[in-house]
Enzyme design. Structure first.
Site, PDB file in Angstrom:
ATOM      1  N   ARG A 231       0.850  -1.183   0.000  1.00 34.33           N
ATOM      2  CA  ARG A 231       0.000   0.000   0.000  1.00 34.33           C
ATOM      3  C   ARG A 231       0.895   1.245   0.000  1.00 34.33           C
ATOM      4  O   ARG A 231       1.948   1.255   0.665  1.00 34.33           O
ATOM      5  CB  ARG A 231      -0.886   0.059   1.259  1.00 34.33           C
ATOM      6  CG  ARG A 231      -2.042  -0.905   1.267  1.00 34.33           C
ATOM      7  CD  ARG A 231      -3.106  -0.523   0.224  1.00 34.33           C
ATOM      8  NE  ARG A 231      -4.253  -1.420   0.252  1.00 34.33           N
ATOM      9  CZ  ARG A 231      -4.401  -2.494  -0.529  1.00 34.33           C
ATOM     10  NH1 ARG A 231      -3.463  -2.825  -1.395  1.00 34.33           N
ATOM     11  NH2 ARG A 231      -5.493  -3.230  -0.455  1.00 34.33           N
ATOM     12  N   GLU A 260      -4.097   7.217  -5.161  1.00 34.90           N
ATOM     13  CA  GLU A 260      -4.467   6.484  -6.378  1.00 34.90           C
ATOM     14  C   GLU A 260      -5.858   6.930  -6.821  1.00 34.90           C
ATOM     15  O   GLU A 260      -6.721   7.111  -5.972  1.00 34.90           O
ATOM     16  CB  GLU A 260      -4.470   4.973  -6.110  1.00 34.90           C
ATOM     17  CG  GLU A 260      -3.082   4.453  -5.741  1.00 34.90           C
ATOM     18  CD  GLU A 260      -3.067   2.955  -5.440  1.00 34.90           C
ATOM     19  OE1 GLU A 260      -4.084   2.284  -5.676  1.00 34.90           O
ATOM     20  OE2 GLU A 260      -2.028   2.473  -4.980  1.00 34.90           O
ATOM     21  N   HIS A 278      -1.176  -0.146  -9.908  1.00 36.48           N
ATOM     22  CA  HIS A 278      -1.830  -1.077  -8.961  1.00 36.48           C
ATOM     23  C   HIS A 278      -2.389  -2.306  -9.689  1.00 36.48           C
ATOM     24  O   HIS A 278      -3.606  -2.524  -9.712  1.00 36.48           O
ATOM     25  CB  HIS A 278      -2.920  -0.364  -8.152  1.00 36.48           C
ATOM     26  CG  HIS A 278      -3.258  -1.085  -6.865  1.00 36.48           C
ATOM     27  ND1 HIS A 278      -3.650  -0.422  -5.716  1.00 36.48           N
ATOM     28  CD2 HIS A 278      -3.257  -2.406  -6.551  1.00 36.48           C
ATOM     29  CE1 HIS A 278      -3.889  -1.324  -4.770  1.00 36.48           C
ATOM     30  NE2 HIS A 278      -3.654  -2.528  -5.267  1.00 36.48           N
TER      31      HIS A 278
HETATM   32  C1  8YV Z   1      -7.228  -4.916  -5.189  1.00 38.45           C
HETATM   33  C2  8YV Z   1      -5.413  -5.279  -3.685  1.00 38.45           C
HETATM   34  O1  8YV Z   1      -8.125  -5.603  -4.419  1.00 38.45           O
HETATM   35  O2  8YV Z   1      -6.094  -7.379  -2.879  1.00 38.45           O
HETATM   36  C3  8YV Z   1      -5.680  -6.265  -2.618  1.00 38.45           C
HETATM   37  O3  8YV Z   1      -5.463  -5.897  -1.449  1.00 38.45           O
HETATM   38  O4  8YV Z   1      -4.871  -4.257  -3.477  1.00 38.45           O
HETATM   39  C4  8YV Z   1      -5.880  -5.553  -5.083  1.00 38.45           C
HETATM   40  O5  8YV Z   1      -5.876  -6.889  -5.401  1.00 38.45           O
HETATM   41  C5  8YV Z   1      -7.739  -4.843  -6.564  1.00 38.45           C
HETATM   42  O6  8YV Z   1      -6.931  -3.924  -7.203  1.00 38.45           O
HETATM   43  C6  8YV Z   1      -9.149  -4.360  -6.629  1.00 38.45           C
HETATM   44  O7  8YV Z   1      -9.233  -3.060  -6.135  1.00 38.45           O
END
Ligand code: 8YV
Length: 312
Positions: A231, A260, A278
């Site tokens: 993150r 983002e 991402h």
């Molecule tokens: C997002 C992610 O879920 O799983 C996570 O924590 O950051 C990604 O896989 C995906 O980009 C959908 O927002």
């Protein structure tokens, strides 16, 4: 009237499944809950959530009968878990099914930035190859000392892959995982001192905000590379940008950012950074598995059963 809200920018296949299987009402983001009528809000018992911000206690309070939030993603830092606990709301996520993709990408990013693949391609596309001296020599990745910040499920997959590159593995986690040949550090600064490159695989949220601090970046030093597939909040982004601009850090390969989808424009001017939008879990296979797991959790919860992958 809909009992389920599908909040977030779902791919068509998931939006359709949520509509077909749960008669879910789609909303672009959590803020749109405020636009529903009181009658509509009263009916909602579950939210199928996809996104990186906004599932706050204030939104939960607008849905007085909300009992379940099923997150599309392993990371649930967009959801106020303490707020959900306090309201008796069960939360699920989609762990494990994305480990391969995220770990594959992290290793690719580490190689890419050590070899400056992204910068080399930009150089070639600009027609520089034919003009004169060849592309500057870069760093060998095999055999480097790599620190993994967070040895959870994804961190572990990354470390296992890196072992094939004969890297020396060091890691930071709350407890010593007692892995033969890998060195545990109980402090991110100590970890950064011990390694060449740092791969961030720790969960997001208040406990990890800014743990890759100016001190950690300094400890890594001007030969170091940071890879972040976790993150944006985990890194002190201003300290990172300052260090990259000044050459106090060799490079960064980043899949996640504080803001983002509009990262700090300072990133775009950097030659010593690989930037991705991402996409850690963004393959057809994995996103399908994530959607299916989210919907299995939702079905189980609505049927009064235990979900497969509970968070709280
Ligand atoms: C997002 C992610 O879920 O799983 C996570 O924590 O950051 C990604 O896989 C995906 O980009 C959908 O927002």
């Amino acid at each position: 009237m809909a009992k389920v809200l599908a909040i977030g920018p779902y791919a068509d296949i998931d939006a359709q499944a949520l509509r077909d299987d749960f008669a879910a009402l789609p909303l672009a983001d959590a803020a749109d809950v405020a636009g529903l009528s009181a009658d509509q809000r009263d009916k909602v018992v579950a939210v199928a959530f996809l996104g990186h911000k906004g599932m706050s206690a204030a939104v939960m309070d607008q849905l007085p009968n909300l009992r379940f939030i099923t997150n599309f993603g392993v990371g649930y830092d967009a959801i106020d878990i303490a707020g959900a606990d306090a309201r008796g709301i069960r939360v699920t996520n989609t762990p494990n099914v994305l480990n391969d993709d995220v770990a594959d990408l992290a290793v690719a990013m580490l190689i890419s930035e050590n070899r400056r693949m992204s910068a080399a391609e930009t150089w070639m596309r600009a027609g520089e190859w034919a003009k004169g001296p060849e592309y500057p020599l870069q760093r060998k990745m095999s055999g480097r000392k790599v620190g993994i910040l967070g040895l959870g499920r994804i961190g572990r997959e990354i470390a296992d892959r890196l072992a094939a590159f004969r890297t020396q593995i060091h890691y930071f986690s709350r407890s010593d995982k007692q892995v033969a040949g890998w060195t545990w550090h109980d402090d991110p600064v100590a970890l950064a001192h011990a390694v060449d490159d740092l791969v961030i695989a720790v969960v997001g949220g208040p406990d990890t905000t800014g743990i890759v601090s100016a001190k950690v970046i300094k400890a890594l030093g001007p030969d170091g590379i940071i890879v972040n597939i976790a993150r944006g909040s985990v890194i002190d982004e201003t300290a990172l940008l300052d260090a990259l601009e000044a050459g106090r850090l060799r490079g960064a390969a980043l899949d996640v950012f504080l803001n983002e989808p509009r990262p700090d424009p300072r990133f775009f001017a950097l030659k010593n950074a690989t930037l991705l939008p991402h996409v850690g879990s963004a393959t057809q296979e994995t996103r399908r598995a994530m959607g299916e797991l989210q919907r299995r959790n939702l079905r189980l919860l609505l049927d009064g059963e235990q979900p497969e992958t509970p968070v709280n």
